[in-house]
Scaffold this motif. Structure first.
Motif, PDB file in Angstrom:
ATOM      1  N   THR A 205      -0.979  12.440  12.131  1.00  0.00           N
ATOM      2  CA  THR A 205      -0.545  11.177  11.961  1.00  0.00           C
ATOM      3  C   THR A 205      -0.522  10.686  10.523  1.00  0.00           C
ATOM      4  OG1 THR A 205      -0.630   8.675  12.423  1.00  0.00           O
ATOM      5  CG2 THR A 205      -2.898   9.927  12.338  1.00  0.00           C
ATOM      6  N   HIS A 206       0.510   9.816  10.122  1.00  0.00           N
ATOM      7  CA  HIS A 206       0.817   9.533   8.559  1.00  0.00           C
ATOM      8  C   HIS A 206      -0.211   8.235   8.790  1.00  0.00           C
ATOM      9  CE1 HIS A 206       4.122   7.716  10.717  1.00  0.00           C
ATOM     10  NE2 HIS A 206       3.802   6.714  10.118  1.00  0.00           N
ATOM     11  N   ASP A 207      -0.461   7.488   9.751  1.00  0.00           N
ATOM     12  CA  ASP A 207      -1.005   6.187   9.664  1.00  0.00           C
ATOM     13  C   ASP A 207      -2.492   6.242   9.209  1.00  0.00           C
ATOM     14  OD1 ASP A 207      -2.569   3.940  10.573  1.00  0.00           O
ATOM     15  OD2 ASP A 207      -0.960   3.387  11.732  1.00  0.00           O
ATOM     16  N   ARG A 208      -2.715   5.806   8.000  1.00  0.00           N
ATOM     17  CA  ARG A 208      -4.000   6.078   7.014  1.00  0.00           C
ATOM     18  C   ARG A 208      -5.143   5.136   7.556  1.00  0.00           C
ATOM     19  NH1 ARG A 208      -0.344   5.351   1.998  1.00  0.00           N
ATOM     20  NH2 ARG A 208       0.906   4.232   3.701  1.00  0.00           N
ATOM     21  N   TYR A 209      -4.816   3.951   8.084  1.00  0.00           N
ATOM     22  CA  TYR A 209      -5.990   3.102   8.858  1.00  0.00           C
ATOM     23  C   TYR A 209      -6.439   3.725   9.987  1.00  0.00           C
ATOM     24  CZ  TYR A 209      -5.429  -1.037   5.756  1.00  0.00           C
ATOM     25  OH  TYR A 209      -5.526  -1.700   4.800  1.00  0.00           O
ATOM     26  N   PHE A 210      -5.334   4.347  10.772  1.00  0.00           N
ATOM     27  CA  PHE A 210      -5.703   5.179  12.098  1.00  0.00           C
ATOM     28  C   PHE A 210      -6.558   6.332  11.816  1.00  0.00           C
ATOM     29  CE2 PHE A 210      -4.533   7.193  16.062  1.00  0.00           C
ATOM     30  CZ  PHE A 210      -4.639   6.174  17.073  1.00  0.00           C
ATOM     31  N   LEU A 211      -6.161   6.974  10.772  1.00  0.00           N
ATOM     32  CA  LEU A 211      -6.921   8.121  10.525  1.00  0.00           C
ATOM     33  C   LEU A 211      -8.442   7.844   9.993  1.00  0.00           C
ATOM     34  CD1 LEU A 211      -4.653  10.177   8.258  1.00  0.00           C
ATOM     35  CD2 LEU A 211      -5.342  11.197  10.185  1.00  0.00           C
ATOM     36  N   ASP A 212      -8.427   6.877   9.185  1.00  0.00           N
ATOM     37  CA  ASP A 212      -9.722   6.368   8.796  1.00  0.00           C
ATOM     38  C   ASP A 212     -10.611   5.913   9.707  1.00  0.00           C
ATOM     39  OD1 ASP A 212     -11.083   5.919   6.067  1.00  0.00           O
ATOM     40  OD2 ASP A 212     -11.151   3.881   6.467  1.00  0.00           O
ATOM     41  N   GLY A 437      11.586  16.269  10.819  1.00  0.00           N
ATOM     42  CA  GLY A 437      12.232  15.161  10.911  1.00  0.00           C
ATOM     43  C   GLY A 437      11.696  14.284   9.709  1.00  0.00           C
ATOM     44  N   GLY A 438      10.415  14.632   8.999  1.00  0.00           N
ATOM     45  CA  GLY A 438      10.028  13.930   8.029  1.00  0.00           C
ATOM     46  C   GLY A 438      10.875  14.151   6.820  1.00  0.00           C
ATOM     47  N   GLU A 439      11.431  15.676   6.551  1.00  0.00           N
ATOM     48  CA  GLU A 439      12.332  15.763   5.362  1.00  0.00           C
ATOM     49  C   GLU A 439      13.833  15.159   5.538  1.00  0.00           C
ATOM     50  OE1 GLU A 439      10.881  20.535   4.249  1.00  0.00           O
ATOM     51  OE2 GLU A 439      11.837  20.219   6.249  1.00  0.00           O
ATOM     52  N   LYS A 440      13.976  14.739   6.832  1.00  0.00           N
ATOM     53  CA  LYS A 440      15.343  14.273   6.830  1.00  0.00           C
ATOM     54  C   LYS A 440      15.075  12.787   6.534  1.00  0.00           C
ATOM     55  CE  LYS A 440      17.565  17.029  10.485  1.00  0.00           C
ATOM     56  NZ  LYS A 440      18.044  17.048  11.809  1.00  0.00           N
ATOM     57  N   ASN A 463       7.980   5.959   9.540  1.00  0.00           N
ATOM     58  CA  ASN A 463       7.981   7.044  10.706  1.00  0.00           C
ATOM     59  C   ASN A 463       8.370   8.318  10.052  1.00  0.00           C
ATOM     60  OD1 ASN A 463       7.518   5.409  12.730  1.00  0.00           O
ATOM     61  ND2 ASN A 463       9.484   5.107  13.363  1.00  0.00           N
ATOM     62  N   ASP A 464       7.426   9.423  10.213  1.00  0.00           N
ATOM     63  CA  ASP A 464       7.628  10.595  10.077  1.00  0.00           C
ATOM     64  C   ASP A 464       7.500  10.966   8.420  1.00  0.00           C
ATOM     65  OD1 ASP A 464       8.293  11.524  12.694  1.00  0.00           O
ATOM     66  OD2 ASP A 464      10.419  10.769  12.275  1.00  0.00           O
ATOM     67  N   LEU A 465       7.434  10.165   7.599  1.00  0.00           N
ATOM     68  CA  LEU A 465       7.206  10.542   6.181  1.00  0.00           C
ATOM     69  C   LEU A 465       5.592  10.786   6.171  1.00  0.00           C
ATOM     70  CD1 LEU A 465       8.775   7.755   3.972  1.00  0.00           C
ATOM     71  CD2 LEU A 465       9.714   9.864   4.478  1.00  0.00           C
ATOM     72  N   ASP A 466       5.497  12.095   5.184  1.00  0.00           N
ATOM     73  CA  ASP A 466       3.966  12.247   5.034  1.00  0.00           C
ATOM     74  C   ASP A 466       3.371  11.365   3.990  1.00  0.00           C
ATOM     75  OD1 ASP A 466       4.404  13.126   2.167  1.00  0.00           O
ATOM     76  OD2 ASP A 466       5.785  14.752   3.196  1.00  0.00           O
ATOM     77  N   ILE A 467       2.096  11.619   3.993  1.00  0.00           N
ATOM     78  CA  ILE A 467       1.021  10.808   3.136  1.00  0.00           C
ATOM     79  C   ILE A 467       1.435  10.690   1.591  1.00  0.00           C
ATOM     80  CG2 ILE A 467      -1.205  10.228   2.573  1.00  0.00           C
ATOM     81  CD1 ILE A 467      -1.972  10.928   5.500  1.00  0.00           C
ATOM     82  N   VAL A 468       1.569  11.973   1.260  1.00  0.00           N
ATOM     83  CA  VAL A 468       2.177  12.012  -0.288  1.00  0.00           C
ATOM     84  C   VAL A 468       3.325  11.091  -0.579  1.00  0.00           C
ATOM     85  CG1 VAL A 468       2.783  13.391  -2.121  1.00  0.00           C
ATOM     86  CG2 VAL A 468       0.927  14.263  -0.594  1.00  0.00           C
ATOM     87  N   THR A 469       4.466  11.363   0.282  1.00  0.00           N
ATOM     88  CA  THR A 469       5.448  10.505   0.121  1.00  0.00           C
ATOM     89  C   THR A 469       5.293   9.152   0.338  1.00  0.00           C
ATOM     90  OG1 THR A 469       6.913  12.435   0.936  1.00  0.00           O
ATOM     91  CG2 THR A 469       8.002  10.436   0.678  1.00  0.00           C
ATOM     92  N   LEU A 470       4.479   8.764   1.147  1.00  0.00           N
ATOM     93  CA  LEU A 470       4.276   7.218   1.354  1.00  0.00           C
ATOM     94  C   LEU A 470       3.541   6.733   0.135  1.00  0.00           C
ATOM     95  CD1 LEU A 470       2.895   7.102   5.074  1.00  0.00           C
ATOM     96  CD2 LEU A 470       4.975   6.317   4.196  1.00  0.00           C
ATOM     97  N   GLY A 471       2.525   7.532  -0.501  1.00  0.00           N
ATOM     98  CA  GLY A 471       2.045   6.961  -1.749  1.00  0.00           C
ATOM     99  C   GLY A 471       3.002   6.704  -2.773  1.00  0.00           C
ATOM    100  N   ILE A 472       3.887   7.480  -2.756  1.00  0.00           N
ATOM    101  CA  ILE A 472       4.745   7.589  -4.064  1.00  0.00           C
ATOM    102  C   ILE A 472       5.654   6.600  -3.753  1.00  0.00           C
ATOM    103  CG2 ILE A 472       6.811   8.679  -5.070  1.00  0.00           C
ATOM    104  CD1 ILE A 472       5.433  11.395  -4.314  1.00  0.00           C
ATOM    105  N   LEU A 473       6.211   6.262  -2.388  1.00  0.00           N
ATOM    106  CA  LEU A 473       6.986   5.164  -2.167  1.00  0.00           C
ATOM    107  C   LEU A 473       6.284   3.884  -2.373  1.00  0.00           C
ATOM    108  CD1 LEU A 473       9.919   4.093  -0.966  1.00  0.00           C
ATOM    109  CD2 LEU A 473       8.695   4.550   1.235  1.00  0.00           C
ATOM    110  N   GLU A 474       5.154   3.632  -2.010  1.00  0.00           N
ATOM    111  CA  GLU A 474       4.460   2.605  -2.211  1.00  0.00           C
ATOM    112  C   GLU A 474       4.365   2.183  -3.833  1.00  0.00           C
ATOM    113  OE1 GLU A 474       0.742   3.178  -0.494  1.00  0.00           O
ATOM    114  OE2 GLU A 474       1.427   2.757   1.687  1.00  0.00           O
ATOM    115  N   GLU A 475       4.101   3.124  -4.471  1.00  0.00           N
ATOM    116  CA  GLU A 475       3.980   2.557  -5.955  1.00  0.00           C
ATOM    117  C   GLU A 475       5.300   2.267  -6.541  1.00  0.00           C
ATOM    118  OE1 GLU A 475       2.245   5.000  -9.857  1.00  0.00           O
ATOM    119  OE2 GLU A 475       2.847   6.208  -8.167  1.00  0.00           O
TER     120      GLU A 475
END
Length: 622
Positions: A205-212, A437-440, A463-475
């Motif tokens: 999962t990419h959901d970081r609260y869910f993982l934590d 799916g995440g690469e698309k 949806n489908d974005l990995d955690i590294v990409t999410l962090g970059i997008l958030e910044e």
């Protein structure tokens, strides 16, 4: 604890591309492992191999005997010719499910002997309890038990698949992106269920609260290798940072040593045969290590959003309904510059329709939108963008633009631009149909941002974005100068980006909450506690109406006003003190100058009184 799973030297590749090699680890009963990795590195493949759907190239998987396994795929499928209840029964391999299914078929046939036989089988398996739990769970998930499965949305299919998984009570649960397409209420329900479950769990999962909040261990796949961290997601982040720092230091040492060894190799080449063979071999090994990359690259997205004017966007008495379903009811709002808005609400309430209405993609019933002249939308939709699957990644971007401006005076080629979205040169040559799916999703995001929008609208971007990409997008979004509207079920993402939230409650009702999602949840819990704590007056219903809420919390516009008032009051006070010093100094001035300064002093005094009163009013609400 009892061991339930052992994985030894598991390897998988496609052609000459190795996804992972020699993965070895075990799981004890009650372990909850989250798998994290970049898109396209084999997370889903690993789960499918463990679930027995795909075969590895080599390696061994051993489960404890008699272990009951439940698997939730990313995109669950059901027989479209059945009702939800029938589809759920048929979807399960549970003996109790099969007994219930056979019993209902016997009832339809009217065969008394078969009905009696099935009745006895259900009694032996205690399957009456299974059927009751199944019906309760379907209803609890907000689904119609008699609905046609062919008409289910993606979120409804995912909820039905979760019902099938939970009702079968597996010993070992495998989840592939379980939070995709779910609304936040369902995610929080699933999160609570998994936390209290004694089942062993493995999930991607990419959901970081869910993982934590759920996981006890994190398994990272990076560059074909695996790293196992004991602890939750926050512990993993700390350990990963330490590992990256150590590997970067080792890489720097290797490169320094390489320079010395290169000088040694270059000296007296004619006498190389006499050099120590072990040192020559060590040189070539060192050179390969020095060519290695640091695990964590310093990647940032840089966008050149087009200039946005003072007038952004206004909505006045906007109405929209589909039959009896009301999406908006006299919605009126004015967007401010720099506003970052999150939209939450149950699936089906009309969140995606709202942003399509805003862009003119769906017509209004009544009311009006008024857009600023400089407004340029950038729309990332759930449906994605229609790429030609027969093209390579770099060709798809090149067709849109040969030259991409990311900042004034800074231009990139399509290949350089794609590297900022984690597409190295080799991946840019992939055909689009081979992408995960995440690469698309990452490619879709790249094409949205390359158009330099100043008003971003993101519909489920996580949806489908990995955690590294999410962090970059958030910044990137945190530094974005324009406006942002985000529809997302990712609570971590919302908390990091938005400054207020539209809560869509249905029937056209939208409540504007100042703060991020966690602030909103805390407010709801406070209201719930207050309601439960006043049971002595049941006739008084506690409703957190907007008028009550705004009397206690600043709205987005009030918060902006409050921030500007502070600087305005400081500036006016400084000017007033300067005039007072002038009057006290007895400095010679012309009558006209003295008169002008006196008029200005009186003006400042009046303005300061007004602004200080307003500041006090807002500070009480803050």
């Amino acid at each position: 604890m009892a061991n339930v799973l052992n994985i030894e030297n598991l390897t998988k590749s496609y052609g000459d591309r190795i996804l992972f090699a020699d993965i070895t680890f075990g799981m004890d009963q009650g372990d909850k492992i989250g798998i994290v990795a970049r898109n396209g590195t084999g997370k889903t493949t690993l789960l499918r191999i463990i679930a027995g759907i795909e075969a590895p190239d080599s390696g061994k998987i051993t489960f404890r005997n008699g272990l009951k396994i439940g698997y939730l795929p990313q995109e669950p499928a059901f027989d479209g010719s059945k009702t939800l209840f029938e589809a759920a029964i048929n979807h399960s391999d549970d003996p109790a499910a099969k007994a219930v299914d056979t019993y209902h078929k016997a009832l339809q046939s009217g065969n008394d002997d078969e009905i009696h036989r099935c009745y006895k089988e259900i009694e032996q398996l205690n399957a009456w309890d299974y059927e009751e739990r199944l019906r309760q769970l379907i209803t609890q998930m907000g689904l119609d038990i008699d609905a046609d499965t062919s008409k289910l949305s993606g979120g409804q299919r995912k909820r039905l698949a979760i019902v099938c998984l939970v009702v079968s009570q597996p010993d070992f649960i495998i989840l592939d992106e379980p939070t995709n397409h779910l609304d936040i209420a369902t995610i929080e329900w699933l999160e609570a269920y998994l936390k209290r479950s004694r089942a062993t769990l493995m999930m991607v999962t990419h959901d970081r609260y869910f993982l934590d909040r759920v996981c006890t261990r994190i398994l990272e796949i990076d560059n074909g290798q695996t790293y196992l961290t004991v602890g939750n997601f926050n512990m993993y982040l700390r350990r990963r940072a330490e590992r990256i720092e150590a590997m970067d230091a080792e890489l720097a040492r290797a490169r320094n040593t390489l320079r010395r060894e290169q000088e040694w190799m270059n000296r007296q080449p004619q006498a190389r045969a006499g050099k120590a063979k072990y040192r020559i071999d060590a040189f070539y090994d060192l050179r390969e290590r020095a060519r290695g990359r640091s695990i964590e690259k310093n990647i940032r997205l840089e966008g050149n959003s087009s200039r946005i004017g003072s007038k952004i966007f206004e909505a006045e008495n906007v109405c929209k309904r589909f039959g009896d379903k009301v999406i908006l009811d006299n919605f009126t709002y004015t967007f401010a510059r720099g506003e970052k808005l999150g939209i939450v609400g149950p699936n089906g309430v009309g969140k995606s329709t709202f942003i399509k209405l805003l862009q003119g993609l769906v017509p209004l019933d009544s009311g009006r939108w008024e857009l600023g002249e400089t407004l340029r939308f950038g729309y990332y939709s759930q449906e994605g963008i229609s790429f030609d699957n027969s093209k390579r990644v770099v060709d798809a971007v090149q067709e849109m633009a040969e030259d991409i401006e990311i900042k004034e005076g800074i231009h990139l080629s399509p290949m350089q631009y794609l590297q900022r979205f984690l597409f190295p040169p080799a991946d840019q040559q992939k055909y689009i149909y081979t992408l995960s799916g995440g690469e698309k999703c990452r490619l879709h995001l790249a094409t949205v941002l390359m158009r330099q929008p100043n008003f971003l609208i993101l519909d489920e971007p996580t949806n489908d974005l990995d955690i590294v990409t999410l962090g970059i997008l958030e910044e990137y979004l945190s530094d974005f100068n324009g406006c942002v509207i985000i529809i997302s079920h990712d609570r971590y993402f919302l908390d990091n980006i938005v400054d207020h939230i539209f809560v869509m409650e249905g029937n056209g009702t939208i409540k504007d909450f100042p703060g991020n999602y966690s602030d909103y949840r805390a407010f709801i819990e406070t209201q719930k506690s207050a309601k439960e704590g006043h049971t002595e007056k049941p006739h008084k219903q506690i409703k957190p109406e907007k008028s009550e809420k705004t009397s206690n919390r600043l709205t987005f516009k009030e918060r902006k006003e409050f921030e500007s008032l502070t600087s305005e009051i400081d500036s006016l006070t400084t000017e007033k003190k300067s005039l007072e010093s002038f009057f006290a100094s007895g400095e010679n001035a012309s009558p006209e100058d003295f008169k002008t300064k006196t008029v200005r002093y009186n003006e400042i005094s009046e303005i300061l009184d007004e602004k200080e009163m307003r500041w006090l009013e807002l500070s009480e609400k803050e």
